[in-house]
Write an enzyme that holds these catalytic residues in place. Structure first.
Site, mmCIF file in Angstrom:
data_model
loop_
_atom_site.group_PDB
_atom_site.id
_atom_site.type_symbol
_atom_site.label_atom_id
_atom_site.label_comp_id
_atom_site.label_asym_id
_atom_site.label_seq_id
_atom_site.Cartn_x
_atom_site.Cartn_y
_atom_site.Cartn_z
ATOM 1 C CB THR A 230 30.461 35.472 39.714
ATOM 2 O OG1 THR A 230 29.647 36.510 40.231
ATOM 3 C CG2 THR A 230 31.061 35.914 38.404
ATOM 4 C CB VAL B 122 25.710 47.396 36.981
ATOM 5 C CG1 VAL B 122 26.898 46.807 36.237
ATOM 6 C CG2 VAL B 122 24.508 47.506 36.047
ATOM 7 N N GLY B 123 27.070 45.072 39.063
ATOM 8 C CA GLY B 123 28.250 44.751 39.871
ATOM 9 C C GLY B 123 29.530 44.921 39.072
ATOM 10 C CG ASP B 124 32.764 42.463 40.334
ATOM 11 O OD1 ASP B 124 31.599 42.044 40.543
ATOM 12 O OD2 ASP B 124 33.769 41.747 40.498
ATOM 13 C CB THR C 257 33.683 35.224 42.226
ATOM 14 O OG1 THR C 257 34.628 34.593 43.103
ATOM 15 C CG2 THR C 257 33.766 34.560 40.863
ATOM 16 N N GLY C 258 32.777 37.527 44.058
ATOM 17 C CA GLY C 258 32.650 38.087 45.407
ATOM 18 C C GLY C 258 32.039 39.473 45.359
ATOM 19 N N GLY D 73 31.133 42.683 44.489
ATOM 20 C CA GLY D 73 31.494 43.465 43.315
ATOM 21 C C GLY D 73 31.781 44.924 43.610
#
Ligand code: ASP
Length: 350
Positions: A200, A229-231, A251-252, A254
């Site tokens: 990201t 959907v991620g963070d 990042t990472g 989520g």
């Protein structure tokens, strides 16, 4: 009194009231009238060109949001970054789905898009959601329709390279399905092929007026279930900005940021008087404490995932930390664009 001590004093005096804490932090800018604000931009390691670009824009007097969006657009446009925009790794069906959000400190406004297909610059669409609608988050087909109405061109975001990487994944996940890998190794993308890649770009900045803004943009977890959907498009999880305190993005993995509303909490730790790096480390510790589920642990009981934070405060102090390191992040200020080592809780064993 050091500036950070002043924030601490202000936070203590403000007791439980966030309003009075914010008021103290606002005053902080005014009690150092001779201090010139110098712009600072921070981003994930893949954002070295982004911080440079953002800094150029901000240093000539533009708003921090203009800078960070133009910065991350470079990475969204880069087909060789497989974690963002064009050339991002696709979902399990081989379709690239992007998530992004932005937050503007001076107006405390925010916009986001999630699971948007065929548009290489979701950060620009997120900004339009913020500036041209009464909404904060638009997802999927609605987000694509909205982007098209604003004149965005659709394109296939899967490049030949990412198609091959996806195909390799597809052909190798199981020997009980109907997909066979080629007998001869056709190409060598070993690193990308052996892992579920995450990645990201988050970019946050302080401009000449002392205002903060941030943006996060991603193709998310590779080979995710379509619609996941991620963070990154969730305000408070993958990004948060409080113009009186600071900005943070992540990042990472989520899912852990969604469960902990991590970027919001990093800003709150800064409000309590922690430096950006301390606040990022506090959040890493909090996530590790909360990661109790067995599927989140390796054989030694440590987290089997990583999360990184990038934070900047109202005075232009910045810092970054991850659960696992070593790792680098990008920064640009008067000393120029460079990579710096982030703080971390434990050594990455791989
Ligand atoms: N945070 C992103 C997501 O979970 C992925 C990443 O940063 O690696 O979608």
């Amino acid at each position: 009194m050091k500036r950070r001590d002043f924030i601490k004093a202000g936070a203590a005096a403000g007791a439980a009231s966030l309003i009075s804490q914010s008021a103290s932090a606002t005053k902080l800018i005014n009690i150092f009238p001779d201090d010139k604000i110098s712009p600072v931009v921070i981003a994930s390691a893949n954002g070295i060109e982004a911080v440079k670009k953002a800094y150029e824009i901000i240093a000539t007097g533009n708003d921090a949001l203009d800078g960070v969006i133009a910065g991350v657009n470079l990475v969204e446009d880069d087909p060789n970054d497989h974690s963002v925009g064009l050339g991002g790794l696709p979902n399990e069906d081989g379709v690239v789905e992007l998530d992004s959000c932005c937050m503007h400190g001076p107006t405390h406004n925010a916009g986001a898009v999630a699971a948007i297909r065929n548009i290489r610059n979701p950060s620009k669409v997120a900004r339009l959601v913020m500036e041209r609608t009464d909404h904060v988050l638009i997802v999927g087909k609605g987000a694509l329709r909205f982007a098209r109405r604003h004149g965005f061109e659709e394109e296939n975001l899967l490049t030949d390279e990412t198609r091959k990487i996806w195909l390799h994944w597809k052909e190798n996940i199981s020997d009980k399905d109907d997909w066979f890998p080629p007998e001869e190794k056709e190409h060598n993308h070993s690193v990308l092929m052996n892992e579920r890649l995450t990645g990201t770009i988050n970019c946050n900045a302080l401009d000449l007026k002392g205002n903060l803004s941030g943006v996060t943009t991603t193709s998310g977890l590779s080979y995710k279930i379509p619609g996941r959907v991620g963070d990154s498009p969730i305000i408070g999880a993958g990004l948060y900005v409080d113009n009186e305190i600071g900005a943070c993005g992540s990042t990472g993995r989520g899912e852990e940021n969604l469960k902990n509303l991590s970027s919001f909490m990093v800003v709150e730790f800064m409000r309590m008087g922690q430096s950006p790096e301390e606040a990022c480390l506090s959040m890493c510790k909090r996530i590790v404490e909360h990661a109790r589920a067995r599927f989140l642990k390796d054989k030694n009981g440590n987290p089997n995932f990583n999360v990184k934070f990038y934070a900047i405060n109202k005075m232009g102090e910045f810092g970054s930390a991850a659960i696992k390191g070593p790792f680098k992040y990008s920064v640009c200020d008067l000393e120029g664009a460079r990579h710096k080592e982030g703080a971390f809780l434990m050594k990455n064993e791989s």
